[in-house]
Design a protein around this motif. Structure first.
Motif, short mmCIF file in Angstrom:
data_model
loop_
_atom_site.label_atom_id
_atom_site.label_comp_id
_atom_site.label_asym_id
_atom_site.label_seq_id
_atom_site.Cartn_x
_atom_site.Cartn_y
_atom_site.Cartn_z
N LYS A 23 123.23 -13.02 31.63
CA LYS A 23 123.09 -13.62 32.96
C LYS A 23 122.57 -15.05 32.86
N ARG A 24 123.12 -15.90 33.73
CA ARG A 24 122.68 -17.30 33.75
C ARG A 24 121.47 -17.43 34.68
N ASP A 25 120.39 -16.82 34.24
CA ASP A 25 119.15 -16.84 35.01
C ASP A 25 118.21 -17.93 34.46
N ILE A 26 117.06 -18.07 35.12
CA ILE A 26 116.09 -19.09 34.73
C ILE A 26 115.57 -18.85 33.31
N HIS A 27 115.67 -17.62 32.82
CA HIS A 27 115.16 -17.34 31.48
C HIS A 27 115.85 -18.18 30.41
N ILE A 28 117.09 -18.64 30.69
CA ILE A 28 117.81 -19.50 29.74
C ILE A 28 116.99 -20.76 29.47
N LEU A 29 116.51 -21.37 30.53
CA LEU A 29 115.70 -22.57 30.40
C LEU A 29 114.35 -22.26 29.75
N LYS A 30 113.74 -21.16 30.14
CA LYS A 30 112.44 -20.79 29.58
C LYS A 30 112.54 -20.54 28.09
N GLU A 31 113.61 -19.86 27.67
CA GLU A 31 113.79 -19.60 26.24
C GLU A 31 113.96 -20.89 25.46
N ALA A 32 114.77 -21.80 25.99
CA ALA A 32 115.04 -23.05 25.28
C ALA A 32 113.79 -23.91 25.15
N PHE A 33 112.87 -23.79 26.11
CA PHE A 33 111.68 -24.65 26.14
C PHE A 33 110.45 -24.01 25.50
N GLN A 34 110.56 -22.77 25.02
CA GLN A 34 109.36 -22.07 24.59
C GLN A 34 108.65 -22.74 23.42
N ALA A 35 109.39 -23.44 22.56
CA ALA A 35 108.76 -24.08 21.40
C ALA A 35 108.69 -25.59 21.53
N VAL A 36 108.94 -26.11 22.74
CA VAL A 36 108.96 -27.56 22.96
C VAL A 36 107.56 -28.07 23.28
N ASP A 37 107.18 -29.15 22.65
CA ASP A 37 105.89 -29.79 22.91
C ASP A 37 105.89 -30.38 24.32
N GLY A 38 104.97 -29.92 25.15
CA GLY A 38 104.91 -30.39 26.52
C GLY A 38 104.56 -31.86 26.67
N GLU A 39 104.09 -32.47 25.60
CA GLU A 39 103.74 -33.90 25.63
C GLU A 39 104.90 -34.79 25.19
#
Length: 364
Positions: A23-39
């Motif tokens: 499913k093309r849900d918001i979890h796609i974005l969350k998964e892709a960003f899980q290891a990204v440095d917020g800074e």
């Protein structure tokens, strides 16, 4: 339940789906960003490390000098054809009658860029060398879509591609690749991406179809071409202040799935064989040449919807959320294999096709 949406709703409620990545849900974005440095700094109007690094990565992958990230393939391809027309001074291009630009873009190429089109081949087959050689009109660019989605993802043989490429270069015709699903054709041709792209002057790939990102596209070519494409991207409003949600997800899922295309191809062939073993069902092509194909049910759309809904409710497995009426006595849908098929329990898959075969025999 609304009759028009009943198949769609039944599909949504299934535990498993056979095609796609999920499913093309918001979890796609969350998964892709899980290891990204917020800074980490974002891109700004087409510049910055995030976008430039990804563009360089895609240019190297495709074997082109440069690559540019676009928010949509529609924008990228219209711009590519406009650039080639301007360079040659002829506002005319050629492509297949079922090309995306011809049937899905509200005549954007014609209305926005005043470019005329020449339609090659008929709607049931791919463009062949003879179609190009016998073309009477003078054109600036020929677009080839690989695979040809609207006819089941069919492909010309590789020797034909080489001959078309050579002919175009001899005649001063630019060759553009609509490679929205470029990665998916590599297993069939048994060539590298760089080898395939070397036949073309410009290349477009989607970063959300087979790759499974959120949205976006890459347009690649030589430096002069890509620099000019950036100007046109600005003119089209494609330089959003930041595109990093699309770029980060594209980069993440490219790394996750670019090496799985052979698996998807083999899975597609296996699934097509299951469909073709059933009564009154056939696939186009009979044996897929990529991860996609069309399924044709030789039964009326309304009856087929009822059959599928019953199977979904019985097995918890969904095949498709829609059917397209092809005649009063037949209907079809498109399959694109991704991560989900390999995760399905084989015994459940076999049970689904046993039920489908039984139901089709009852209908026919």
């Amino acid at each position: 339940m609304n009759k028009k949406n009943s198949l769609f709703e039944a599909f949504k409620q299934t535990k498993y789906q056979m095609a796609g990545h999920g499913k093309r849900d918001i979890h796609i974005l969350k998964e892709a960003f899980q290891a990204v440095d917020g800074e980490q700094e974002s891109d700004i109007y087409g510049k910055g490390k995030i976008i430039e690094d990804f563009q360089d990565k895609m240019a190297a992958y495709l074997g082109k000098q440069r690559a540019v990230f676009f928010p949509s393939g529609t924008m990228a391809q219209q711009i590519a054809l406009r650039i080639w027309c301007d360079k040659k001074g002829i506002r005319k291009v050629a492509y297949h009658p079922l090309c995306h630009l011809e049937i899905h873009e509200e005549d954007g190429l014609k209305e926005l860029h005043h470019i005329e089109t020449v339609l090659l081949a008929d709607k049931t087959r791919v463009i062949e060398l003879e179609d190009v050689i016998t073309m009477e009109e003078e054109i600036s660019c020929l677009l080839l879509e690989l695979p040809q989605r609207e006819i089941g993802g069919q492909l010309p043989d590789y020797e034909t591609l080489e001959k078309i490429s050579s002919y175009c270069r001899d005649k001063g015709i630019k060759l553009h690749l609509d490679g929205a699903r470029l990665l998916e054709i590599v297993p069939y041709y048994n060539k590298t991406v760089v080898e395939i792209c070397s036949l073309f002057d410009s290349v477009y790939i989607s970063v959300y179809k087979g790759i499974g990102g959120i949205a976006g596209a890459i347009l690649a070519g030589d430096q002069d071409f890509t620099e000019e494409s950036k100007v046109w991207k600005r003119r089209h409003g494609g330089d959003l202040i930041s595109l990093y949600p699309y770029i980060i997800s594209a980069d993440y899922f490219f790394d996750q799935r670019s090496q799985k295309m052979n698996q998807y191809y083999e899975d597609a062939k296996e699934l097509a064989e299951l469909f073709n073993s059933c009564h009154a069902i056939s696939t186009l092509p009979m044996e897929p040449v990529s991860n996609m194909f069309h399924v044709h049910f030789h039964a009326p759309k309304e009856q087929m919807e009822s059959v599928l809904i019953e199977i979904y409710e019985t097995t918890g497995i969904g095949l498709t959320s829609y059917l397209r009426e092809t005649t009063e006595e037949a209907c079809s849908y498109e399959v694109s294999i991704g991560d989900q098929y390999a995760a399905l329990p084989k015994e459940k898959v076999n049970h689904v096709f046993k039920l489908i075969d039984e139901k089709m025999r009852e209908l026919n």
